[in-house]
Motif scaffolding. Structure first.
Motif, short mmCIF file in Angstrom:
data_model
loop_
_atom_site.label_atom_id
_atom_site.label_comp_id
_atom_site.label_asym_id
_atom_site.label_seq_id
_atom_site.Cartn_x
_atom_site.Cartn_y
_atom_site.Cartn_z
N LEU A 22 10.83 2.68 -9.76
CA LEU A 22 9.74 1.77 -9.30
C LEU A 22 10.09 0.48 -8.88
O LEU A 22 9.11 0.13 -7.80
CB LEU A 22 9.17 1.28 -10.84
N ALA A 23 11.19 0.08 -8.85
CA ALA A 23 11.59 -1.23 -8.24
C ALA A 23 11.95 -0.68 -6.62
O ALA A 23 11.54 -1.43 -5.69
CB ALA A 23 12.98 -1.60 -8.37
N GLY A 24 12.55 0.57 -6.34
CA GLY A 24 12.55 1.15 -4.97
C GLY A 24 11.30 1.23 -4.26
O GLY A 24 10.99 1.47 -3.12
N CYS A 25 9.95 1.51 -5.07
CA CYS A 25 8.77 1.76 -4.49
C CYS A 25 7.94 0.28 -3.98
O CYS A 25 7.42 0.48 -3.06
CB CYS A 25 7.61 2.49 -5.50
N SER A 26 8.50 -0.70 -4.17
CA SER A 26 8.15 -1.98 -3.77
C SER A 26 8.65 -2.34 -2.63
O SER A 26 9.77 -2.20 -2.12
CB SER A 26 8.59 -3.19 -4.73
N SER A 27 7.43 -2.59 -1.50
CA SER A 27 7.98 -2.59 -0.28
C SER A 27 8.53 -4.14 0.19
O SER A 27 9.15 -4.43 1.08
CB SER A 27 6.69 -2.19 0.71
N GLY A 28 8.25 -5.00 -0.87
CA GLY A 28 8.74 -6.21 -0.71
C GLY A 28 7.73 -7.24 0.24
O GLY A 28 8.09 -8.00 0.91
N GLY A 29 6.65 -6.57 0.63
CA GLY A 29 5.64 -7.17 1.59
C GLY A 29 4.51 -6.56 1.71
O GLY A 29 4.15 -5.56 1.14
N ASN A 30 3.61 -7.22 2.65
CA ASN A 30 2.21 -6.58 2.82
C ASN A 30 2.29 -6.04 4.29
O ASN A 30 2.41 -6.63 5.22
CB ASN A 30 1.22 -7.61 2.51
N PRO A 31 2.07 -4.53 4.27
CA PRO A 31 2.15 -4.09 5.69
C PRO A 31 1.24 -4.53 6.46
O PRO A 31 1.38 -4.92 7.67
CB PRO A 31 1.80 -2.53 5.38
N GLU A 32 -0.38 -4.78 6.05
CA GLU A 32 -1.00 -5.62 6.92
C GLU A 32 -0.58 -7.04 7.35
O GLU A 32 -0.98 -7.19 8.74
CB GLU A 32 -2.36 -5.88 6.14
N SER A 33 -0.04 -7.73 6.89
CA SER A 33 0.48 -9.06 6.89
C SER A 33 1.61 -8.97 8.11
O SER A 33 1.47 -9.59 9.05
CB SER A 33 0.91 -9.94 5.81
N VAL A 34 2.50 -8.13 7.71
CA VAL A 34 3.60 -7.81 8.67
C VAL A 34 2.80 -7.33 9.99
O VAL A 34 3.47 -7.97 11.17
CB VAL A 34 4.69 -6.75 8.31
N CYS A 35 1.97 -6.56 10.10
CA CYS A 35 1.27 -6.26 11.37
C CYS A 35 0.57 -7.39 11.92
O CYS A 35 0.75 -7.67 13.07
CB CYS A 35 0.35 -5.17 11.02
N THR A 36 -0.26 -8.11 11.42
CA THR A 36 -1.00 -9.08 11.81
C THR A 36 -0.19 -10.32 12.41
O THR A 36 -0.50 -11.16 13.36
CB THR A 36 -2.34 -9.30 11.04
N ASP A 37 0.86 -10.47 11.55
CA ASP A 37 1.74 -11.71 11.78
C ASP A 37 2.47 -11.46 13.00
O ASP A 37 2.42 -12.48 13.89
CB ASP A 37 2.70 -12.15 10.58
N ALA A 38 2.94 -10.26 13.17
CA ALA A 38 3.46 -9.94 14.56
C ALA A 38 2.73 -10.15 15.92
O ALA A 38 3.15 -10.53 16.89
CB ALA A 38 4.43 -8.48 14.51
N ILE A 39 1.46 -9.65 15.63
CA ILE A 39 0.51 -9.65 16.88
C ILE A 39 0.05 -10.98 17.05
O ILE A 39 0.01 -11.43 18.36
CB ILE A 39 -0.78 -8.73 16.52
N ALA A 40 -0.11 -11.89 16.19
CA ALA A 40 -0.42 -13.19 16.14
C ALA A 40 0.54 -14.22 16.87
O ALA A 40 0.24 -14.90 17.67
CB ALA A 40 -0.74 -13.84 14.88
N GLU A 41 1.71 -13.86 16.49
CA GLU A 41 3.03 -14.45 17.11
C GLU A 41 2.87 -14.33 18.87
O GLU A 41 3.29 -15.17 19.35
CB GLU A 41 4.09 -14.20 16.56
N ARG A 42 2.75 -13.22 19.05
CA ARG A 42 2.64 -12.73 20.23
C ARG A 42 1.23 -13.02 21.18
O ARG A 42 1.54 -13.59 22.31
CB ARG A 42 2.80 -11.09 20.53
#
Length: 102
Positions: A22-42
């Protein structure tokens, strides 16, 4: 000789394995935020009023799509373990497609 029942050890090992899984299932973040944060930075201030229109997650990957102010669109492909942006594309309303490097 120990008075402990032998069947408890496998149950304890099974419970520990479940916790680790179960601990391995946690991605440690939010895919939506990772996506939008990278685009916002660019993209900077142009990337506003973001709306997620699609978020498809499988056990190993996520595909995020959405729109932003002015009619532009975007899409991201991410791996989940670990959470990593693999590709991000921005489709401006009035220009060529922009690739956002991870």
């Amino acid at each position: 000789m120990s008075s402990r029942p032998r069947h408890r050890a496998p149950a304890s090992i099974g419970a520990a394995a479940l916790v680790i899984a179960l601990a391995g299932c946690s991605s440690g973040g939010n895919p939506e935020s990772v996506c939008t944060d990278a685009i916002a930075e660019r993209m900077g201030a142009v990337f506003t009023d973001v709306q997620i229109t699609e978020n498809i997650e499988t056990p190993v990957a996520a595909d995020i799509q959405g729109t932003y102010a002015g009619g532009g669109g975007f899409a991201c492909g991410l791996s989940l373990h670990p959470l990593t942006l693999e590709q991000a594309l921005v489709f401006p309303f009035d220009g060529p497609t922009i690739t956002v490097e991870p």
